[in-house]
Motif scaffolding. Structure first.
Motif, PDB file in Angstrom:
ATOM      1  N   THR A  95     -10.875 -57.072   8.998  1.00 23.78           N
ATOM      2  CA  THR A  95     -11.169 -58.329   9.987  1.00 23.78           C
ATOM      3  C   THR A  95     -10.846 -59.557   9.501  1.00 23.78           C
ATOM      4  N   HIS A  97      -9.812 -63.479   9.630  1.00 21.57           N
ATOM      5  CA  HIS A  97     -10.452 -64.657  10.182  1.00 21.57           C
ATOM      6  C   HIS A  97      -9.478 -65.711  10.250  1.00 21.57           C
ATOM      7  N   ASP A  99      -7.990 -69.379  11.576  1.00 22.17           N
ATOM      8  CA  ASP A  99      -8.542 -70.898  11.971  1.00 22.17           C
ATOM      9  C   ASP A  99      -7.589 -71.232  13.340  1.00 22.17           C
ATOM     10  N   PRO A 104      -4.795 -67.423   8.524  1.00 20.41           N
ATOM     11  CA  PRO A 104      -5.929 -66.709   8.009  1.00 20.41           C
ATOM     12  C   PRO A 104      -6.651 -67.362   6.941  1.00 20.41           C
ATOM     13  N   SER A 106     -10.221 -65.890   5.708  1.00 20.01           N
ATOM     14  CA  SER A 106     -10.919 -64.978   5.089  1.00 20.01           C
ATOM     15  C   SER A 106     -10.792 -63.575   5.699  1.00 20.01           C
ATOM     16  N   LEU A 107     -11.508 -62.607   5.083  1.00 23.55           N
ATOM     17  CA  LEU A 107     -11.404 -61.182   5.515  1.00 23.55           C
ATOM     18  C   LEU A 107     -12.721 -60.394   5.578  1.00 23.55           C
ATOM     19  N   ASP A 108     -12.835 -59.635   6.186  1.00 25.39           N
ATOM     20  CA  ASP A 108     -13.929 -58.591   6.236  1.00 25.39           C
ATOM     21  C   ASP A 108     -13.393 -57.083   5.935  1.00 25.39           C
ATOM     22  N   LEU A 147      -7.869 -59.474  14.382  1.00 27.79           N
ATOM     23  CA  LEU A 147      -7.981 -60.844  14.271  1.00 27.79           C
ATOM     24  C   LEU A 147      -9.001 -61.389  14.825  1.00 27.79           C
ATOM     25  N   ARG A 148      -9.829 -62.314  14.317  1.00 27.95           N
ATOM     26  CA  ARG A 148     -10.893 -62.948  14.803  1.00 27.95           C
ATOM     27  C   ARG A 148     -10.739 -64.495  14.844  1.00 27.95           C
ATOM     28  N   SER A 149     -10.694 -65.005  16.126  1.00 28.18           N
ATOM     29  CA  SER A 149     -10.719 -66.506  16.122  1.00 28.18           C
ATOM     30  C   SER A 149     -12.008 -67.250  15.778  1.00 28.18           C
ATOM     31  N   PRO A 150     -12.110 -68.722  15.581  1.00 29.50           N
ATOM     32  CA  PRO A 150     -13.272 -69.111  15.480  1.00 29.50           C
ATOM     33  C   PRO A 150     -13.952 -69.195  16.828  1.00 29.50           C
ATOM     34  N   SER A 151     -15.302 -69.143  16.996  1.00 31.91           N
ATOM     35  CA  SER A 151     -15.844 -69.179  18.478  1.00 31.91           C
ATOM     36  C   SER A 151     -17.076 -70.124  18.169  1.00 31.91           C
TER      37      SER A 151
END
Length: 191
Positions: A95, A97, A99, A104, A106-108, A147-151
């Motif tokens: 995953t 992350h 901005d 990118p 960060s990552l998980d 990919l995860r956008s800020p929420s």
């Protein structure tokens, strides 16, 4: 962008990260998409890491995301899993992350399957019971990149404020009448 990996354990000398894959981003902003291209040495490194971690308790497999324009390893975003799960993993999940600009930061990293308690699998013994079986590393069949956008969290539900007078003091509700004050006339007729 590069993804790097290594095995980390207190009894081992600190090893530098080696190339694991290249992260290719297509698009820009919130509509960015990602794809992983494994490095040429990934299969050999993966087998070597699994063999190294086999006899070590509490060893960690770390994956790091190189920041754009920054090759200083201590500044990279790092995610870790217990190395004992590597030989039994059939899926992995990244995953990333990003901005608001699609960069990118960060990552998980997760591997599966892992028992609910997170404990390392027990080593199986041969029928003779003399030695444990050598590392039998299965290739990871399913790699997922998300990919995860800020929420933003949901806003709290606020109550309606009480009405106030012109002086700014809360309006006092009229006192509620007692039972006798409300129904005295019906009681008088009934008597």
């Amino acid at each position: 962008l590069r993804l790097a990996h290594r095995i980390l354990h207190p009894s081992l000398p600190a090893a530098p990260f080696t190339d694991r894959a290249t992260l290719l981003l297509s698009g820009s902003g919130p509509s960015v998409a990602a794809r992983l291209v494994p490095s040429e040495t990934f299969a050999d490194d993966w087998l070597d890491y699994a063999r190294t971690a086999e006899g070590l308790k509490d060893a960690l497999y770390q994956v790091a995301l190189e920041h754009p324009g920054g090759s200083d390893q201590p500044q990279w975003a790092v995610s870790s899993v217990r190395a004992c799960h590597l030989p039994h993993s059939t899926s992995e999940s990244f995953t990333i992350h990003i901005d608001q600009n699609g960069n990118p930061f960060s990552l998980d990293y997760f591997v599966g399957p892992i028992p609910h308690n997170g404990a390392c699998p027990r080593r199986s013994r041969k029928a003779s019971g003399a030695q444990s079986s050598p590392v039998e590393l299965k290739p990871i069949a399913n790699t997922t990149v998300a990919l995860r956008s800020p929420s933003f969290p949901p806003l709290p539900q606020l109550r309606v404020p009480p009405p106030v007078t012109a002086e700014g003091k809360p309006v006092e509700q009229p006192r509620e009448k007692s039972f006798l004050e409300k129904y005295w006339m019906y009681i008088a007729i009934a008597l």
